[in-house]
Structures are given as structure tokens and as C-alpha cells.
Design a protein around this motif. Structure first.
Motif, PDB file in Angstrom:
ATOM      1  N   THR A  90      65.301  18.521   8.140  1.00 23.82           N
ATOM      2  CA  THR A  90      66.347  19.324   7.498  1.00 23.82           C
ATOM      3  C   THR A  90      67.724  18.686   7.673  1.00 23.82           C
ATOM      4  N   ALA A  91      68.003  18.217   8.881  1.00 28.85           N
ATOM      5  CA  ALA A  91      69.340  17.700   9.194  1.00 28.85           C
ATOM      6  C   ALA A  91      69.552  16.271   8.711  1.00 28.85           C
ATOM      7  N   LEU A  92      68.480  15.486   8.571  1.00 21.51           N
ATOM      8  CA  LEU A  92      68.635  14.051   8.299  1.00 21.51           C
ATOM      9  C   LEU A  92      68.134  13.602   6.939  1.00 21.51           C
ATOM     10  N   SER A  93      67.432  14.475   6.216  1.00 23.58           N
ATOM     11  CA  SER A  93      66.889  14.046   4.926  1.00 23.58           C
ATOM     12  C   SER A  93      68.009  13.676   3.957  1.00 23.58           C
ATOM     13  N   SER A 142      73.499  18.135  19.129  1.00 23.00           N
ATOM     14  CA  SER A 142      72.904  16.995  18.423  1.00 23.00           C
ATOM     15  C   SER A 142      72.548  17.355  16.988  1.00 23.00           C
ATOM     16  N   ILE A 143      71.932  18.517  16.795  1.00 17.67           N
ATOM     17  CA  ILE A 143      71.573  18.925  15.425  1.00 17.67           C
ATOM     18  C   ILE A 143      72.827  19.178  14.599  1.00 17.67           C
ATOM     19  N   THR A 144      73.848  19.773  15.208  1.00 10.79           N
ATOM     20  CA  THR A 144      75.111  19.992  14.490  1.00 10.79           C
ATOM     21  C   THR A 144      75.735  18.676  14.072  1.00 10.79           C
ATOM     22  N   ALA A 145      75.702  17.668  14.956  1.00 10.48           N
ATOM     23  CA  ALA A 145      76.236  16.346  14.610  1.00 10.48           C
ATOM     24  C   ALA A 145      75.459  15.736  13.452  1.00 10.48           C
ATOM     25  N   MET A 146      74.146  15.939  13.427  1.00  5.26           N
ATOM     26  CA  MET A 146      73.335  15.434  12.312  1.00  5.26           C
ATOM     27  C   MET A 146      73.708  16.123  11.003  1.00  5.26           C
ATOM     28  N   MET A 147      73.931  17.436  11.067  1.00  2.00           N
ATOM     29  CA  MET A 147      74.313  18.161   9.865  1.00  2.00           C
ATOM     30  C   MET A 147      75.676  17.694   9.354  1.00  2.00           C
ATOM     31  N   SER A 167      61.253   7.071  11.275  1.00  2.00           N
ATOM     32  CA  SER A 167      62.662   7.039  10.886  1.00  2.00           C
ATOM     33  C   SER A 167      63.422   8.222  11.475  1.00  2.00           C
ATOM     34  N   LEU A 168      62.781   9.402  11.535  1.00  2.00           N
ATOM     35  CA  LEU A 168      63.434  10.581  12.127  1.00  2.00           C
ATOM     36  C   LEU A 168      63.638  10.403  13.628  1.00  2.00           C
ATOM     37  N   LEU A 169      62.620   9.880  14.308  1.00  2.00           N
ATOM     38  CA  LEU A 169      62.743   9.687  15.752  1.00  2.00           C
ATOM     39  C   LEU A 169      63.827   8.659  16.069  1.00  2.00           C
ATOM     40  N   HIS A 170      63.843   7.581  15.278  1.00  4.89           N
ATOM     41  CA  HIS A 170      64.862   6.549  15.503  1.00  4.89           C
ATOM     42  C   HIS A 170      66.264   7.118  15.285  1.00  4.89           C
ATOM     43  N   ALA A 171      66.446   7.871  14.217  1.00  4.39           N
ATOM     44  CA  ALA A 171      67.764   8.455  13.944  1.00  4.39           C
ATOM     45  C   ALA A 171      68.148   9.459  15.017  1.00  4.39           C
ATOM     46  N   ALA A 172      67.160  10.237  15.483  1.00  4.72           N
ATOM     47  CA  ALA A 172      67.451  11.246  16.505  1.00  4.72           C
ATOM     48  C   ALA A 172      67.962  10.601  17.787  1.00  4.72           C
ATOM     49  N   GLU A 173      67.471   9.413  18.090  1.00  8.71           N
ATOM     50  CA  GLU A 173      67.944   8.705  19.284  1.00  8.71           C
ATOM     51  C   GLU A 173      69.429   8.352  19.182  1.00  8.71           C
ATOM     52  N   GLN A 174      69.907   8.166  17.954  1.00  7.61           N
ATOM     53  CA  GLN A 174      71.302   7.790  17.770  1.00  7.61           C
ATOM     54  C   GLN A 174      72.255   8.960  18.016  1.00  7.61           C
ATOM     55  N   PHE A 175      71.745  10.189  17.970  1.00  9.13           N
ATOM     56  CA  PHE A 175      72.595  11.381  18.065  1.00  9.13           C
ATOM     57  C   PHE A 175      72.469  12.077  19.422  1.00  9.13           C
ATOM     58  N   GLU A 176      71.989  11.379  20.407  1.00  6.07           N
ATOM     59  CA  GLU A 176      71.730  12.019  21.687  1.00  6.07           C
ATOM     60  C   GLU A 176      72.987  12.616  22.306  1.00  6.07           C
ATOM     61  N   LEU A 177      74.127  12.016  22.051  1.00  7.57           N
ATOM     62  CA  LEU A 177      75.368  12.513  22.649  1.00  7.57           C
ATOM     63  C   LEU A 177      76.053  13.562  21.795  1.00  7.57           C
ATOM     64  N   GLY A 178      75.472  13.862  20.632  1.00  9.37           N
ATOM     65  CA  GLY A 178      76.064  14.875  19.777  1.00  9.37           C
ATOM     66  C   GLY A 178      77.386  14.454  19.190  1.00  9.37           C
ATOM     67  N   GLU A 179      77.562  13.170  18.913  1.00 10.45           N
ATOM     68  CA  GLU A 179      78.826  12.659  18.396  1.00 10.45           C
ATOM     69  C   GLU A 179      78.629  12.027  17.025  1.00 10.45           C
ATOM     70  N   ASP A 180      79.757  11.768  16.349  1.00  9.32           N
ATOM     71  CA  ASP A 180      79.722  11.062  15.072  1.00  9.32           C
ATOM     72  C   ASP A 180      79.389   9.596  15.334  1.00  9.32           C
ATOM     73  N   VAL A 181      78.258   9.145  14.774  1.00 13.30           N
ATOM     74  CA  VAL A 181      77.788   7.792  15.092  1.00 13.30           C
ATOM     75  C   VAL A 181      77.754   6.899  13.853  1.00 13.30           C
TER      76      VAL A 181
END
Length: 481
Positions: free
Chosen positions: A61-64, A265-270, A326-340
Motif C-alpha cells: 500500500t505504501a510503496l506501490s 516508517s510507514i508514514t515516511a513511506m506514504m 523489492s518491498l523488503l529491500h525498500a523497507a530496509e531503506q526506511f528503518e529510521l522513518g526519514e526521507d530517504v
């Protein structure tokens, strides 16, 4: 062979009303998400499958539409990163608790965006339906198309109930719903809808996420047209074992630190909205490993009769795995909940692909169990009928042609026999070998599992009584004649 139901020597026989299935491999997630999955599962006393699938759905939902994956340096194969998932759980298994825990940050983000939009419009209502939406629940295909058109052609249907399947089955409406929006929004295909009495609607690149919790009864007896058009093949399935009667009733809370990390983290993805989808690729080592998997997968599709009745799903398994990677890889980038945005690593590592390939048996076993729910009672009864025929014959090895001659009055078409054989094989009642003893076309040899015969031989007592009668000594006067 990677995709293979466990051999009879390694797996116990599964009765017709039971499946022995693995638990969800939580260790595929990055640490921040895995901790939240385990915490929700423990607090709600639900199987990790429920939380694991909810996590995948929320990631989708957050990364598609923000990432795509091109696995190989050569070739043009690309995959999107949206998923369709369904968890099959009976009523009273606390599905809503899990569902609400995971969709919470998406709903809060949607509320905030709608509030900001209303302030910009200087209004307190959404009469024209133009406010931002990210999640839908109980909606028709026609309404879903409209929602996607107003929201960047992107939407998630997330629900703790199975209303979507009830609608697709025609149980809730007098007319048969149109499947096109669900089929084409999995792959981002162009969709144009022109209907009498309604304005034309065009979606150029629709992307849909589906994450559902359904009861087994919702799936039983679904029409063949859903399978024929490949809808079932687009889903990942989980059929977790019930925890009823085994729960720890001590009240527990979801770990606050894990929840805060998940929310951030989910908020940062959104919030993350690149101008164009970011293309991910596999490292050279990961490419080699995934290519080896593809070769074994192709061989299994060509030779493995056990998967004939779920062909559309097995054909899409590599795509499912790439999307998860691809979702797992992207999720690793957002671990800190920041704009990456400026720091996204575009190369998926060998470790990530190894973790994803390690889930194959889980997804295969659960898909087989789910297709067992979807399949009609008639087909399950046909498998029982075939087993009784084979056991009654009293042999352990059969040529498939011999079985067909014995049962074609029942099955009418050889495809129905294949389905019955597939069900029995998947449950380890029998195995299939290729008979190479004679030249020419290779025959299929059906070999019954001796343990299954011992456990599930309905004619054993009758044969035992006959054999016992044969061993009784005749009176001497009869012997003399």
C-alpha cells in the motif's frame, strides 16, 4: 527441484480434512518490521501468518507505484511491487485486531491529507469525492475505477472480511461483476471503460493492492471463471492453523517502541513520492541465484503433475517473489522513518534474494491448502473415490493409463482424473514416477504410499477376514474327499 511437495519418506500423510503447514517466516523482514509483526502476533494471540501477510499488504500500500524491479541486466523483464494477498481464517480468530494494527498508520495519514485538502478548499465536506483516498474496503469494480482515477490511479483494498470474493462470486449482486480492474491493476495495464449511460473512464497505469482476511466458507465453491481468467494466480495465500484453545489469556500490549517505529516508517513511506518509479535491480550474485531458481522452476512446471490444478499460480511465483524482494529491500531503506529519496540503494543484495527464496516452500504449501478450500467439495470427494479404487485393487504400483480405464466412467475427462491424482499426491497418499523401462512414450507410474495404505485402507478388515478364513485348516474327512 525447488518447488516440490515433500517426498513420502519425509512427510506424514495429511488426512483429507487437515493440512500440516509451516508458520510464516518472520525473519524475512527488516528488524523494525519483524519486531512489530511478532509483537502484534503475541499481543493478539494470533498466528504470525496473519501479521506477516498484513505487513506485506501495508508495504505494498505504501510503496506501490514508487518502485519497480528489473531483475536481470540483460532482457526487458520488469515487475511492479504491488501484492494481492489473502489470509484464510475462521470466524472468531481475531482477524480485525491484526488488520487494524497494521492499517492504522495508513488511515491516520489519509485523515491528515484529507484534512489538509479540506483546509485548502476552505470547506468542511467532500461532496464531489475529490479528497485523497488510499484505502477502500467494500466497493464495486465500477466505484473502484472511479476512486483510482481520482487518486493517481493507485488504491488499496484492505479488509478483515471477504466481501470482495462474495461480490466476485455474484452472491451480493444480480449481475456478474467485471474482473478487468482487478486483473489489469495487478500488472498496471491500460484500462478503458465505456458503458451506456455513464461517462467513459480511462486508467493508463492502474496499480492496486489487495489484502484480505476471509473465512474458508467464502472461498469454497467459487466459480471456475475466476480461475480461468487467472485471478487466483495473482494472490499469495496463507491458511494458518487456529490457535483456539491454545492462547495465552494473560493480557498483553503491543510493544510501544516497535509500534512507534512501525508508525514512523510507514508514514515516511506514504510521504515518499518520487517523480518517477525508482528502478531496482539484483546484484550479480543475486542474479545468478535467481536464474538458477528460474531454471528449476521451469523444469518443475514441465514435469510436476501435482501443480496442474494451480497452474496460474505457479506460473506467477517468480513474479510474486521479485515483488516481495523489492518491498523488503525498500523497507530496509526506511528503518529510521526519514526521507530517504537521495539515499535509496538501488541494488537488491544476495542476502535479500536468499531470504525470499527461502519462503518458497511456505508459499507453495499454503497455496495448495488454499486451493483445496477453493476447489469444490465434489473434487475432494473425487480424490477420496480414486483412493478407494486404488486401495480396493490391492496393488501398490499402477500405470496411469490403467487407472484411467478403471475410472473414466466416473471422471469422464482425463483432466478430472489428473486433479484427483494431484490432490492425493499433494497429501502424500501417492507419488508419481516416469516409467522408462520401455522405449517410446514414457508412461506415468502411480505408486501408493505404504504408510497411507496402512492408515487409510477402508477394505483392510474385510481382506483380513478373508485371509484368516483361507488359513483355517479343513477337517480331515473333507481333505480326504
Amino acid at each position: 527441484m525447488i518447488i516440490k511437495q515433500s517426498d513420502m519418506e519425509q512427510t506424514g500423510i495429511v488426512p483429507f480434512d487437515q493440512y500440516e503447514l509451516p508458520s510464516f517466516p518472520v525473519d524475512i523482514f527488516p528488524n523494525w518490521l519483524g519486531q512489530f509483526v511478532l509483537s502484534v502476533s503475541d499481543a493478539s494471540q494470533t498466528p504470525t501468518d496473519a501479521s506477516g501477510f498484513a505487513a506485506l499488504s501495508v508495504l505494498s500500500t505504501a510503496l506501490s507505484k514508487k518502485f519497480l524491479i528489473r531483475p536481470f541486466t540483460r532482457g526487458s523483464w520488469t515487475e511492479l511491487n504491488n501484492l494481492y494477498t489473502v489470509v484464510i481464517m475462521p470466524s472468531g480468530e481475531r482477524k480485525s485486531v491484526v488488520h487494524n494494527a497494521f492499517v492504522w498508520p495508513v488511515i491516520e495519514y489519509e485523515k491528515r491529507k484529507r484534512k489538509e485538502a479540506l483546509q485548502d478548499k476552505d470547506s468542511d465536506s467532500d461532496e464531489d469525492g475529490s479528497m485523497p483516498r488510499f484505502i477502500a474496503d467494500d466497493t464495486t469494480p465500477e466505484k473502484l475505477i472511479g476512486l483510482m482515477k481520482k487518486n493517481n490511479e493507485r488504491m488499496a483494498v484492505l479488509s478483515s472480511e471477504g466481501g470482495l470474493f462474495e461480490m466476485l462470486d455474484g452472491k451480493r449482486y444480480t449481475t456478474t461483476p467485471n474482473l478487468d480492474v482487478y486483473l489489469k491493476s495487478y500488472t498496471g495495464d491500460y484500462l478503458a471503460v465505456d458503458r451506456m449511460g455513464r461517462p467513459s473512464e480511462v486508467l493508463n497505469n492502474p496499480i492496486l493492492t489487495i489484502g484480505l482476511f476471509v473465512q474458508p466458507s467464502v472461498l469454497q465453491g467459487l466459480p471456475d471463471r475466476l480461475a480461468d481468467r487467472g485471478l487466483f494466480g495473482r494472490f499469495l495465500y496463507a491458511k494458518p492453523r487456529s490457535m483456539r484453545g491454545k492462547r495465552d489469556v494473560t493480557p498483553k500490549e503491543i510493544d510501544e517502541h516497535a509500534a512507534q517505529k512501525f508508525y514512523a516508517s510507514i508514514t515516511a513511506m506514504m510521504e515518499f513520492n518520487p517523480k518517477y518509479p525508482i528502478q531496482l535491480s539484483l546484484s550479480e550474485e543475486a542474479q545468478e541465484l535467481f536464474l538458477a531458481f528460474l531454471k528449476e522452476q521451469e523444469e518443475s512446471l514441465n514435469n510436476d503433475l501435482a501443480f496442474d490444478f494451480m497452474t496460474s499460480w505457479t506460473e506467477r511465483l517468480p513474479a510474486h517473489l521479485l515483488r516481495i524482494a523489492s518491498l523488503l529491500h525498500a523497507a530496509e531503506q526506511f528503518e529510521l522513518g526519514e526521507d530517504v529519496l537521495g539515499d535509496i540503494n538501488r541494488i537488491i543484495s544476495l542476502d535479500t534474494i536468499e531470504r525470499v527464496l527461502g519462503t518458497i516452500q511456505y508459499f507453495v504449501d499454503h497455496a495448495l491448502a488454499a486451493f483445496g478450500c477453493i476447489k469444490s467439495d465434489e473434487e475432494l470427494e473425487s480424490a477420496k473415490y480414486l483412493w478407494n479404487v486404488l486401495v480396493r485393487e490391492g496393488k501398490q504400483d499402477y500405470r496411469k493409463q490403467y487407472i484411467w480405464q478403471k475410472t473414466k466412467g466416473k471422471f469422464a475427462r482425463v483432466e478430472r482424473l489428473d486433479t484427483a491424482i494431484s490432490i492425493l499426491r499433494q497429501r502424500s497418499y501417492l507419488d508419481i514416477e516416469t516409467d522408462c523401462s520401455k522405449p517410446g512414450r514414457k508412461a506415468l507410474l502411480i505408486r501408493l504410499n505404504p504408510k497411507a495404505i496402512e492408515l487409510f485402507d477402508p477394505y483392510r478388515s474385510k481382506r483380513a477376514s478373508v485371509n484368516q478364513a483361507e488359513r483355517i485348516s479343513l477337517p480331515k474327512e473333507i481333505v480326504k474327499g
